[in-house]
Motif scaffolding. Structure first.
Motif, PDB file in Angstrom:
ATOM      1  N   ILE A  10      16.263  23.362  15.188  1.00  0.00           N
ATOM      2  CA  ILE A  10      16.284  22.731  13.874  1.00  0.00           C
ATOM      3  C   ILE A  10      17.284  23.499  13.020  1.00  0.00           C
ATOM      4  O   ILE A  10      17.182  24.725  12.869  1.00  0.00           O
ATOM      5  N   GLN A  11      18.258  22.779  12.479  1.00  0.00           N
ATOM      6  CA  GLN A  11      19.266  23.356  11.606  1.00  0.00           C
ATOM      7  C   GLN A  11      18.859  23.140  10.149  1.00  0.00           C
ATOM      8  O   GLN A  11      18.274  22.105   9.797  1.00  0.00           O
ATOM      9  N   ARG A  12      19.194  24.101   9.308  1.00  0.00           N
ATOM     10  CA  ARG A  12      18.901  23.997   7.887  1.00  0.00           C
ATOM     11  C   ARG A  12      20.211  23.934   7.120  1.00  0.00           C
ATOM     12  O   ARG A  12      21.090  24.801   7.280  1.00  0.00           O
ATOM     13  N   ALA A  13      20.353  22.888   6.294  1.00  0.00           N
ATOM     14  CA  ALA A  13      21.561  22.703   5.499  1.00  0.00           C
ATOM     15  C   ALA A  13      21.238  22.979   4.036  1.00  0.00           C
ATOM     16  O   ALA A  13      20.324  22.377   3.457  1.00  0.00           O
ATOM     17  N   ALA A  14      21.976  23.876   3.447  1.00  0.00           N
ATOM     18  CA  ALA A  14      21.823  24.202   2.032  1.00  0.00           C
ATOM     19  C   ALA A  14      22.589  23.195   1.178  1.00  0.00           C
ATOM     20  O   ALA A  14      23.443  22.448   1.683  1.00  0.00           O
ATOM     21  N   PRO A  15      22.313  23.159  -0.142  1.00  0.00           N
ATOM     22  CA  PRO A  15      23.057  22.229  -1.006  1.00  0.00           C
ATOM     23  C   PRO A  15      24.565  22.449  -0.957  1.00  0.00           C
ATOM     24  O   PRO A  15      25.340  21.517  -1.206  1.00  0.00           O
ATOM     25  N   THR A  16      24.985  23.659  -0.611  1.00  0.00           N
ATOM     26  CA  THR A  16      26.417  23.926  -0.505  1.00  0.00           C
ATOM     27  C   THR A  16      27.040  23.319   0.732  1.00  0.00           C
ATOM     28  O   THR A  16      28.260  23.306   0.886  1.00  0.00           O
ATOM     29  N   GLY A  17      26.193  22.859   1.656  1.00  0.00           N
ATOM     30  CA  GLY A  17      26.681  22.310   2.921  1.00  0.00           C
ATOM     31  C   GLY A  17      26.663  23.306   4.053  1.00  0.00           C
ATOM     32  O   GLY A  17      26.939  22.940   5.207  1.00  0.00           O
ATOM     33  N   ALA A  18      26.338  24.572   3.781  1.00  0.00           N
ATOM     34  CA  ALA A  18      26.277  25.588   4.826  1.00  0.00           C
ATOM     35  C   ALA A  18      25.096  25.298   5.757  1.00  0.00           C
ATOM     36  O   ALA A  18      23.986  24.983   5.300  1.00  0.00           O
ATOM     37  N   VAL A  19      25.346  25.417   7.050  1.00  0.00           N
ATOM     38  CA  VAL A  19      24.321  25.101   8.058  1.00  0.00           C
ATOM     39  C   VAL A  19      23.955  26.372   8.812  1.00  0.00           C
ATOM     40  O   VAL A  19      24.840  27.097   9.304  1.00  0.00           O
ATOM     41  N   THR A  20      22.650  26.642   8.902  1.00  0.00           N
ATOM     42  CA  THR A  20      22.149  27.786   9.665  1.00  0.00           C
ATOM     43  C   THR A  20      21.036  27.312  10.578  1.00  0.00           C
ATOM     44  O   THR A  20      20.412  26.269  10.343  1.00  0.00           O
ATOM     45  N   THR A  21      20.768  28.099  11.633  1.00  0.00           N
ATOM     46  CA  THR A  21      19.680  27.760  12.552  1.00  0.00           C
ATOM     47  C   THR A  21      18.359  28.247  11.984  1.00  0.00           C
ATOM     48  O   THR A  21      18.190  29.433  11.694  1.00  0.00           O
ATOM     49  N   HIS A  22      17.428  27.307  11.815  1.00  0.00           N
ATOM     50  CA  HIS A  22      16.114  27.629  11.253  1.00  0.00           C
ATOM     51  C   HIS A  22      15.087  27.940  12.342  1.00  0.00           C
ATOM     52  O   HIS A  22      14.274  28.842  12.192  1.00  0.00           O
ATOM     53  N   LEU A  23      15.127  27.191  13.451  1.00  0.00           N
ATOM     54  CA  LEU A  23      14.140  27.346  14.520  1.00  0.00           C
ATOM     55  C   LEU A  23      14.749  26.871  15.828  1.00  0.00           C
ATOM     56  O   LEU A  23      15.419  25.838  15.861  1.00  0.00           O
ATOM     57  N   THR A  24      14.510  27.627  16.898  1.00  0.00           N
ATOM     58  CA  THR A  24      14.916  27.225  18.246  1.00  0.00           C
ATOM     59  C   THR A  24      13.713  27.344  19.166  1.00  0.00           C
ATOM     60  O   THR A  24      12.990  28.342  19.112  1.00  0.00           O
ATOM     61  N   ASP A  25      13.493  26.323  19.994  1.00  0.00           N
ATOM     62  CA  ASP A  25      12.382  26.369  20.943  1.00  0.00           C
ATOM     63  C   ASP A  25      12.803  25.712  22.255  1.00  0.00           C
ATOM     64  O   ASP A  25      12.821  24.482  22.371  1.00  0.00           O
ATOM     65  N   PRO A  26      13.160  26.508  23.278  1.00  0.00           N
ATOM     66  CA  PRO A  26      13.565  25.933  24.573  1.00  0.00           C
ATOM     67  C   PRO A  26      12.438  25.220  25.300  1.00  0.00           C
ATOM     68  O   PRO A  26      12.668  24.562  26.309  1.00  0.00           O
ATOM     69  N   HIS A  27      11.200  25.345  24.792  1.00  0.00           N
ATOM     70  CA  HIS A  27      10.046  24.686  25.415  1.00  0.00           C
ATOM     71  C   HIS A  27      10.099  23.175  25.236  1.00  0.00           C
ATOM     72  O   HIS A  27       9.512  22.436  26.021  1.00  0.00           O
ATOM     73  N   TRP A  28      10.818  22.698  24.217  1.00  0.00           N
ATOM     74  CA  TRP A  28      10.873  21.260  23.962  1.00  0.00           C
ATOM     75  C   TRP A  28      11.499  20.532  25.141  1.00  0.00           C
ATOM     76  O   TRP A  28      12.444  21.020  25.765  1.00  0.00           O
ATOM     77  N   LEU A  29      10.981  19.359  25.411  1.00  0.00           N
ATOM     78  CA  LEU A  29      11.531  18.522  26.474  1.00  0.00           C
ATOM     79  C   LEU A  29      12.335  17.357  25.902  1.00  0.00           C
ATOM     80  O   LEU A  29      13.464  17.097  26.322  1.00  0.00           O
ATOM     81  N   ASP A  30      11.784  16.660  24.934  1.00  0.00           N
ATOM     82  CA  ASP A  30      12.476  15.525  24.302  1.00  0.00           C
ATOM     83  C   ASP A  30      12.046  15.464  22.839  1.00  0.00           C
ATOM     84  O   ASP A  30      11.271  14.591  22.443  1.00  0.00           O
ATOM     85  N   PRO A  31      12.536  16.384  21.987  1.00  0.00           N
ATOM     86  CA  PRO A  31      12.126  16.382  20.578  1.00  0.00           C
ATOM     87  C   PRO A  31      12.663  15.144  19.864  1.00  0.00           C
ATOM     88  O   PRO A  31      13.832  14.786  20.004  1.00  0.00           O
ATOM     89  N   THR A  32      11.791  14.491  19.093  1.00  0.00           N
ATOM     90  CA  THR A  32      12.155  13.198  18.518  1.00  0.00           C
ATOM     91  C   THR A  32      11.954  13.103  17.019  1.00  0.00           C
ATOM     92  O   THR A  32      12.559  12.236  16.386  1.00  0.00           O
ATOM     93  N   ALA A  33      11.076  13.920  16.423  1.00  0.00           N
ATOM     94  CA  ALA A  33      10.783  13.760  15.003  1.00  0.00           C
ATOM     95  C   ALA A  33      10.309  15.087  14.429  1.00  0.00           C
ATOM     96  O   ALA A  33       9.796  15.953  15.152  1.00  0.00           O
ATOM     97  N   LEU A  34      10.449  15.226  13.100  1.00  0.00           N
ATOM     98  CA  LEU A  34       9.940  16.421  12.430  1.00  0.00           C
ATOM     99  C   LEU A  34       9.362  16.028  11.085  1.00  0.00           C
ATOM    100  O   LEU A  34       9.675  14.979  10.514  1.00  0.00           O
ATOM    101  N   ALA A  35       8.475  16.892  10.569  1.00  0.00           N
ATOM    102  CA  ALA A  35       7.854  16.701   9.262  1.00  0.00           C
ATOM    103  C   ALA A  35       7.507  18.069   8.711  1.00  0.00           C
ATOM    104  O   ALA A  35       7.384  19.057   9.457  1.00  0.00           O
TER     105      ALA A  35
END
Length: 821
Positions: free
Chosen positions: A130-155
């Motif tokens: 999951i990438q996090r985008a700040a209002p400035t447009g800068a993108v950083t990695t928020h969370l990584t999980d190699p356990h996922w098989l087919d991630p489709t949605a977030l909340a």
């Protein structure tokens, strides 16, 4: 409980995303590559305005199958431009919504976005992060999980980050330390999930809503993962994707129904509903029966009662008899069966009476089609040349061939509509048994011809084929099959290449003996070119009857459940278990062994432990080296086949095969690698999409010709609708030594003219290499490298699967792959 209010379509095409804020409903109109905007106050009659359109350049407005939308503020919208791999941003102006640019998170596939405060969270599915985008447009990695098989949605909600994984049929909850907690798992019971593709979190009630693409429902959970019931949908075909919440309403994007469902979370729902508005049985052969469940849901807070049920329409029957109690928040299946009385389309209706004040009567339409099951014409083309007198272990090759052919005829004898011809060949071919219906008299005549096969002469496979075609072309049946069995290299005209193969013929070829003494490549090409397949015993001659059982199962459209090799001594027993679903209409056990002086019995044990011997089976046949019996496996569950050795001399090696006539069919397809050269790549055969139940169609596609050492081959296994693969293993065993190296030692030797089989030296079999199947969307696949020497690779697959109603079933399959030098 929530109540469905209405659905919106207004020209939507495969909508997958939805968002709502401050009276505006926004829809990712995926199929039209645009975003639709609705005035919620004017729904359901409100007409949308649009933004977007097709495009791929992130600097210019344009979308490629957008899959999700989210509001960052009432005047700020983010769009998951899914197949472009970036996020488009829009702002509200007096003139409408205006494109403001795109954010590129370094992904090729973005299925969902979510906002919290002034931060935008982007689901980067290929990189499992999951990438996090700040209002400035800068993108950083928020969370990584190699356990996922087919991630489709977030909340986001209640201090947690929630991620739906359609491949694992689960939702994962992450706290502020990114500790993962799993919710769900495959199933239709409360608390289970089937392909979750949408999430929405209600902060007012601390409730997580999950849209299930395969389950046709929206499930609810508290923050601990405990189920809180579900939400009913209107009857019809559904494929749910994203969800959105706003002012006590839940909005669900339904790509299957091309609509958005609007659900009031504050109003009670009808207590009882039917999940399926239409139950389509597909095509079913005349004389066969297909059962499928329809699901009764209780969305109320107290148990409900189905007082009665009835069906109308020729061929449709009700298998379950109400009254039936459905607990609160639960589902119960009602089994309907379709047995077509005549060819053609059929329609009927299910009527269910309940004690629900809101829905006292429920209805569902029933559809099906009756097909005339075409019998088959089969010719056995059998080598009786001089080399068939050679030894094949405990008996000569010709004796082993006689025994295996008798087994096949006994298995076929249950259907007197099929036709059989027997064509022995050596220097020339003869018609041992002209094509005849499989009556008891024909079975006896075929047995006499086979028992009289005597080795002698040279090898003309082509003449055997030509005579078999002559027999079959006069048949009025459209299904025409040939089994060719030989132990040598053709040395007398006509050859295989001299004989034109009539259209509609399906050929199975079997090589008896070591591949260096066979026309291996010709036999494989002969079978593969007609949707059949080639098998070879190599040094394990005991495989020959197993090959005939496998071919029989494919000819009659049955499924192989198990086929292990076992060892028994006198007085010993062996139990083999197999999972059987209610969709398996017959269970047939076939036992083969080597010594005609040995004697065995088979017992079938039900899941409750009731022992059924051969006298309680519906059909039994016995030969000198085989025993087969069949029954209807009721109830469903884990059955046991018990083999008991009454008499043996020493330790007897046996093969026990379990076959089922089933509603659940699997397609096995091999995909070979493309060649990096000017040559055409090896052909691949696309799986057929034939009828649900008969007539039999080829479900196993032989590996392509022309494979070489180092090639990587992919085995794809696909179930028909009604089952999903949950796991399995694949075993591959490379050849011990190069068959071409061995064959070169004996180039030019004609085995039909020598008194004794040449010695080939020691060929120690290689060890089995085990790998697991990779599951995706209910199907499975495995890739393996042909990294041993050239020759014949052995393979075996075991599949564990679940039916739509959660019953377990299994399949096994053996195969061989020929690798060129």
């Amino acid at each position: 409980m929530p109540s469905h209010l209405y659905s919106i379509d207004a020209g939507l095409l495969v909508p997958q995303g939805v968002a709502a804020m401050d009276g505006v409903l926004t829809v990712a109109d995926t199929g039209h590559n645009r975003i639709a905007f609705y005035d919620i106050a004017a729904l359901p009659a409100a007409q949308p305005t649009y933004a977007g359109g097709p495009g791929t350049d992130p600097a210019v407005e344009g979308l490629r199958l957008p899959g999700a939308v989210t509001f960052l503020a009432p005047d700020s919208l983010a769009v998951a431009d899914t197949f472009n791999g970036h996020v488009d941003q829009y702002s509200a102006t007096a003139g409408g919504w205006v494109f403001q640019g795109a954010i590129s998170p370094g992904s090729t596939f973005v299925p969902d976005v979510a906002g919290e405060g002034n931060a935008l969270f982007i689901l980067d599915a290929p990189n499992r992060r999951i990438q996090r985008a700040a209002p400035t447009g800068a993108v950083t990695t928020h969370l990584t999980d190699p356990h996922w098989l087919d991630p489709t949605a977030l909340a986001i909600g209640s201090g947690y980050l929630w991620v739906a994984d359609a491949g694992r049929h689960q939702v994962f909850r992450y706290d502020n330390t990114f500790t993962r907690t799993a919710i769900g798992g495959y199933g239709s019971a409360p608390g289970k999930l089937r392909t979750p593709r949408g999430l929405a979190f209600d902060t007012a009630t601390n409730t997580l809503y999950v849209a299930e693409a395969e389950g046709d429902r929206i499930s609810a959970f508290d923050t601990t993962g405990a189920p809180r019931g579900g939400i009913p949908l209107p009857t019809g075909f559904h494929q749910l994707h994203k969800l959105a919440l706003d002012t006590g309403r839940l909005y669900a994007a339904d790509a299957g129904a091309n609509s958005i469902h609007v659900i009031d979370l504050t109003k009670p729902a009808d207590a009882l509903t039917l999940r399926e508005g239409v139950l389509d049985f597909g095509s079913v052969g005349i004389g066969y029966r297909l059962g499928r469940p329809i699901t009764i849901r209780n969305q109320g807070t107290s148990p409900a009662l189905v007082t009665s049920a009835s069906v109308q329409g020729a061929g449709f029957t009700l298998a379950d008899t109400p009254p039936l109690t459905v607990p609160a928040g639960a589902e119960r299946p009602l089994l309907i069966r379709y047995t077509p009385p005549s060819p053609g389309l059929a329609a009927g209706q299910l009527r269910v009476e309940t004690n629900s004040a809101n829905t006292p009567t429920l209805f569902a339409d029933l559809l099906g089609e009756g097909l005339t099951v075409e019998p088959m014409a089969l010719a056995l083309v059998l080598d009786r040349s001089g080399s068939m007198a050679d030894s094949s272990g405990s008996m000569s090759k010709i004796e082993r061939l006689r025994s295996s052919c008798q087994l096949l005829i006994d298995l076929l004898s249950a259907n007197e509509r099929d036709e059989l011809a027997v064509v022995p060949f050596s220097t020339t071919a003869s018609t041992g048994l002209p094509r005849s219906p499989l009556s008891p008299a024909t079975v006896t005549a075929a047995a006499n011809v086979i028992a009289g096969l005597a080795p002698g002469g040279l090898t003309s496979i082509g003449d055997g084929l030509q005579r078999a075609f002559t027999e079959l072309t006069t048949s009025t049946l459209s299904r025409r099959n040939i089994i060719v069995v030989t132990d040598g290299i053709e040395n007398t005209a006509p050859l295989i290449a001299d004989v034109p193969i009539p259209g509609g013929s399906r050929i199975f070829s079997i090589g008896v003996g070591l591949p260096e003494f066979l026309d291996t490549a010709k036999l494989q090409e002969l079978a593969a070119g007609t949707s059949g397949y080639f098998q070879i015993t190599d040094a394990n001659y005991a495989l020959l009857p197993k090959f005939f059982v496998q071919i029989f199962s494919d000819l009659v459209g049955q499924q192989m459940l198990i086929d292990p090799t076992i060892q028994l001594s006198q007085g010993g027993t062996r139990d083999i278990t197999t999972d059987v679903s209610s969709g398996e209409h017959t269970l047939t056990a076939v036992l083969t062994w080597e010594n005609p002086a040995s004697n065995f019995t088979i017992e079938m044990i039900t899941p409750e432990g009731v022992v059924l011997d051969e006298t309680r089976c519906s059909w039994v046949t016995r030969g000198d080296r085989h025993l087969a019996c069949s029954l209807s496996p009721r109830p469903a569950g884990r059955w046991t086949i018990r083999v008991r050795a009454l008499a043996t001399t020493g330790i007897e090696s046996c093969v026990i095969s379990a076959l089922a006539r089933s509603d659940h069919h699997f397609t096995w397809n091999f995909v070979a690698p493309p060649r990096e050269s000017t040559q055409e790549p090896p052909p691949t055969v696309a799986p057929s999409s034939g009828p649900d139940l008969f007539p039999p169609a080829p479900s196993f596609f032989t590996p392509p010709n022309g494979l070489r050492v180092g090639d990587r081959v992919r085995l794809e296994i696909r179930p028909d609708p009604g089952a999903v693969i949950r796991g399995g293993t694949v075993g591959i065993r490379p050849p011990g030594r190069s068959l071409y190296e061995l064959r070169s030692r004996y180039e030019g030797i004609d085995l039909d003219r020598v008194d004794r089989m040449p010695e080939t030296g020691c060929r120690t079999p290689a060890a089995w290499r085990q790998t697991r199947l990779i599951r995706r969307s209910g199907s499975a696949a495995s890739e393996f490298t042909l990294d041993g020497p050239d020759g014949v690779y052995e393979g075996r697959v075991r599949i564990m699967a679940l039916t739509d109603d959660g019953e377990r079933l299994q399949r096994e399959r053996s195969f061989q792959i020929l690798v060129d030098p």
